[in-house]
Design a protein around this motif. Structure first.
Motif, mmCIF file in Angstrom:
data_model
loop_
_atom_site.group_PDB
_atom_site.id
_atom_site.type_symbol
_atom_site.label_atom_id
_atom_site.label_comp_id
_atom_site.label_asym_id
_atom_site.label_seq_id
_atom_site.Cartn_x
_atom_site.Cartn_y
_atom_site.Cartn_z
ATOM 1 N N CYS A 22 -33.680 86.668 12.278
ATOM 2 C CA CYS A 22 -34.925 86.096 12.859
ATOM 3 C C CYS A 22 -36.165 86.427 12.088
ATOM 4 C CB CYS A 22 -34.956 86.564 14.389
ATOM 5 S SG CYS A 22 -35.900 85.323 15.341
ATOM 6 N N CYS A 23 -36.956 85.229 11.798
ATOM 7 C CA CYS A 23 -38.102 85.452 11.131
ATOM 8 C C CYS A 23 -39.056 85.921 12.322
ATOM 9 C CB CYS A 23 -38.506 84.126 10.401
ATOM 10 S SG CYS A 23 -40.615 84.320 10.126
ATOM 11 N N HIS A 24 -39.645 87.096 11.834
ATOM 12 C CA HIS A 24 -40.305 87.646 13.281
ATOM 13 C C HIS A 24 -41.894 87.069 13.217
ATOM 14 C CE1 HIS A 24 -41.432 90.314 9.709
ATOM 15 N NE2 HIS A 24 -42.665 90.275 10.208
ATOM 16 N N HIS A 25 -42.262 85.804 12.624
ATOM 17 C CA HIS A 25 -43.425 85.215 12.782
ATOM 18 C C HIS A 25 -43.256 84.028 13.879
ATOM 19 C CE1 HIS A 25 -45.638 87.464 9.751
ATOM 20 N NE2 HIS A 25 -44.468 87.298 9.010
ATOM 21 N N TYR A 26 -42.234 83.133 13.647
ATOM 22 C CA TYR A 26 -42.375 81.961 14.322
ATOM 23 C C TYR A 26 -40.721 81.755 14.930
ATOM 24 C CZ TYR A 26 -46.950 81.205 13.659
ATOM 25 O OH TYR A 26 -48.258 80.982 13.338
ATOM 26 N N GLY A 27 -39.902 82.778 14.612
ATOM 27 C CA GLY A 27 -38.554 83.037 15.250
ATOM 28 C C GLY A 27 -37.596 82.041 14.539
ATOM 29 N N LYS A 49 -38.684 80.799 3.697
ATOM 30 C CA LYS A 49 -38.614 79.473 3.889
ATOM 31 C C LYS A 49 -39.198 78.776 4.971
ATOM 32 C CE LYS A 49 -34.692 79.771 0.951
ATOM 33 N NZ LYS A 49 -33.163 80.185 0.870
ATOM 34 N N CYS A 50 -39.501 79.424 5.797
ATOM 35 C CA CYS A 50 -39.965 78.708 7.159
ATOM 36 C C CYS A 50 -41.659 78.685 7.221
ATOM 37 C CB CYS A 50 -39.450 79.572 8.359
ATOM 38 S SG CYS A 50 -39.746 81.283 8.200
ATOM 39 N N CYS A 51 -42.093 79.868 7.201
ATOM 40 C CA CYS A 51 -43.723 79.874 7.282
ATOM 41 C C CYS A 51 -44.253 80.873 6.365
ATOM 42 C CB CYS A 51 -43.756 80.349 8.836
ATOM 43 S SG CYS A 51 -43.328 82.324 9.072
ATOM 44 N N LEU A 52 -43.740 80.824 4.974
ATOM 45 C CA LEU A 52 -44.598 81.790 4.021
ATOM 46 C C LEU A 52 -44.694 82.912 4.686
ATOM 47 C CD1 LEU A 52 -46.716 79.134 2.113
ATOM 48 C CD2 LEU A 52 -44.313 79.868 1.598
HETATM 49 ZN ZN LIG Z 1 -41.129 82.415 9.435
#
Ligand SMILES: [Zn+2]
Length: 474
Positions: A22-27, A49-52
């Protein structure tokens, strides 16, 4: 010559496991193999790749209306039918038409469903009322002859698909849902009320920049997206706002970066009329503290990449919309590419100078006569798939051969839709591989990166001769 080391490699399939990181910024969910190179050895990997890495701060989709939630979860018995015809139901309620030429012949065979367009793609909107003798279409259906609205909406699709294949009760329920939740539907219904009250000269102004803060989570209200103008008015100072007249008989284009561009075309994906891309979306506070970060606004490509992620804390309506996702992805890619082409078109003076610095290249292109250098548009080598891009890559390959000798192997890697990682992930939502093209692309990319890493480590073919000099393009 193939090294003997090749005979020693492990022949078992290398499984990436579950998409449970899980990306710990926006899940956003990832496979461990997709982590950034800088966190390769880490037990707490980072993803970009999701939120830089947290730089892109875009509100997540709010929970959709109950009807869509039930259709999505399968509680509603019409769920299967809805997703089979989701493109038709979306087009039925869309406010704008798709201008690209859709190639339906691709779906004639027994292969998986595809969405193919050719030519320049754009979205168009007509006048508020249809011209004499014409049937109402798209946004006009929200205004004209609304007593027979369900029949009018279904009537449009009777020629393309069997009318009996569409569910009238579902059309009715979707219409109610959109009326209650969609801010554009409410706006067009207001126009209907005015016209029914006998007001003839009326126009609608769709604002480009009067929206609320694009980083805000609040849903927009009617006054933020549009204004109703009664009587004559001067439209010369409207800027990038869209003016829709009562009856002018022609279609006008929606500028691709107008904030209403996507919500008007995809009312099923954006049931509230929000979640749009706007040029004013700024990067998060984290990035403003980063001295190396100079850019001001999130690009459309980055916004789409943020949206096309699967998250445990989001409803995932977009990525589970099956064939509508295909259309959305193709539509967005055509917007991204046309944006790039527009960028290069406006910087021809720089690109041309660069091109003409190579005399041989100019001659190869046929620019031996100065008179022929007219309004031709040059695409630089940085434009993926362009002529100069291919030419430069070919030159690079030739240069490597010249310096290090010819290659022993020429390897082409293609994606297998039966790879267990792909099958496991799509099975979670009961989808097919062609309904989640993002999953297939991501697994292929991760496997290709893994293959290149194995080659570079020298495990199979010995020391890589030109590994640090090659430019690998995907
Ligand atoms: Zn992210």
């Amino acid at each position: 010559m193939v090294s003997v080391n090749m005979l020693l490699f492990n022949s078992e399939y290398m499984d990436f496991g579950e998409m449970d990181r899980c990306c710990h910024h926006y899940g956003a969910l990832f496979w461990y193999a997709e982590r950034l190179a800088m966190s390769k050895q880490s037990s707490n990997p980072k993803f970009s790749k999701c939120c830089l890495q947290g730089k892109i701060s875009v509100p997540l989709f709010p929970s959709p209306p109950v009807l869509l939630q039930n259709l999505l979860s399968g509680i509603d018995p019409r769920s299967r039918h809805f997703f089979e015809h989701i493109r038709t139901y979306n087009s039925m309620f869309a406010f704008t038409s798709l201008g690209g030429k859709v190639d339906a012949n691709m779906n004639d065979g027994g292969g998986p469903s595809q969405f193919v367009i050719s030519g320049q793609n754009y979205h168009r909107i007509g006048s508020l009322l249809p011209t004499e003798g014409q049937k109402p279409k798209f946004a006009q259906l929200y205004i004209y002859d609304t007593k027979n609205e369900v029949a009018n909406r279904m009537g449009h699709f009777s020629e393309r698909s069997s009318r009996s294949s569409l569910d009238q009760s579902l059309v009715n329920d979707l219409m109610k849902m959109i009326d209650e939740s969609n801010v554009f539907a409410k706006t067009f219904r207001r126009v209907r009320d005015h016209i029914e009250d006998g007001v003839e000269n009326v126009a609608l102004r769709l604002f480009h920049n009067r929206h609320q803060n694009p980083n805000s989570y609040n849903l927009p209200n009617v006054d933020e997206v549009a204004a109703l103008i009664v009587g004559d008015f001067d439209s010369s100072d409207c800027g990038r706002d869209i003016i829709i007249r009562t009856q002018n008989g022609y279609l006008q284009r929606i500028p691709k970066y107008h904030v209403s561009f996507l919500p008007l075309q995809y009312p099923i994906i954006f049931p509230y009329g929000n979640g749009k891309y706007a040029k004013g979306i700024s990067f998060s506070i984290e990035s403003t503290n980063d001295c190396d970060w100079k850019r001001e606004g999130v690009s459309f490509r980055e916004w789409v990449a943020f949206r096309l992620q699967e998250r445990g804390n989001e409803c995932n309506m977009l990525i589970r919309s099956r064939r509508l996702l295909q259309k959305f992805v193709v539509d967005c890619y055509s917007m991204i590419e046309s944006g790039r082409l527009f960028f290069y078109r406006n910087r021809q003076h720089i690109i041309r100078r660069e091109v003409l610095s190579g005399i041989q290249e100019a001659i190869d292109r046929g620019d031996t006569n100065a008179a022929t250098i007219g309004s031709r548009i040059m695409l630089p080598s940085s434009f993926t798939g362009g002529r100069r891009y291919m030419f430069n890559n070919c030159q690079d390959a030739m240069a490597i051969c010249k310096a290090f000798g010819y290659p022993d192997l020429f390897i082409t890697m293609t994606c297998n839709p039966k790879w267990p990682e792909i099958e496991r992930q799509i099975a979670k939502h009961g989808l097919s591989t062609y309904e989640r093209p993002d999953i297939a692309c991501r697994v292929l990319r991760a496997k290709l990166d893994q293959l290149m890493a194995d080659f570079r480590k020298g495990e199979f073919f010995g020391k890589t001769m030109a590994g640090t000099l090659t430019f690998v393009s995907y």
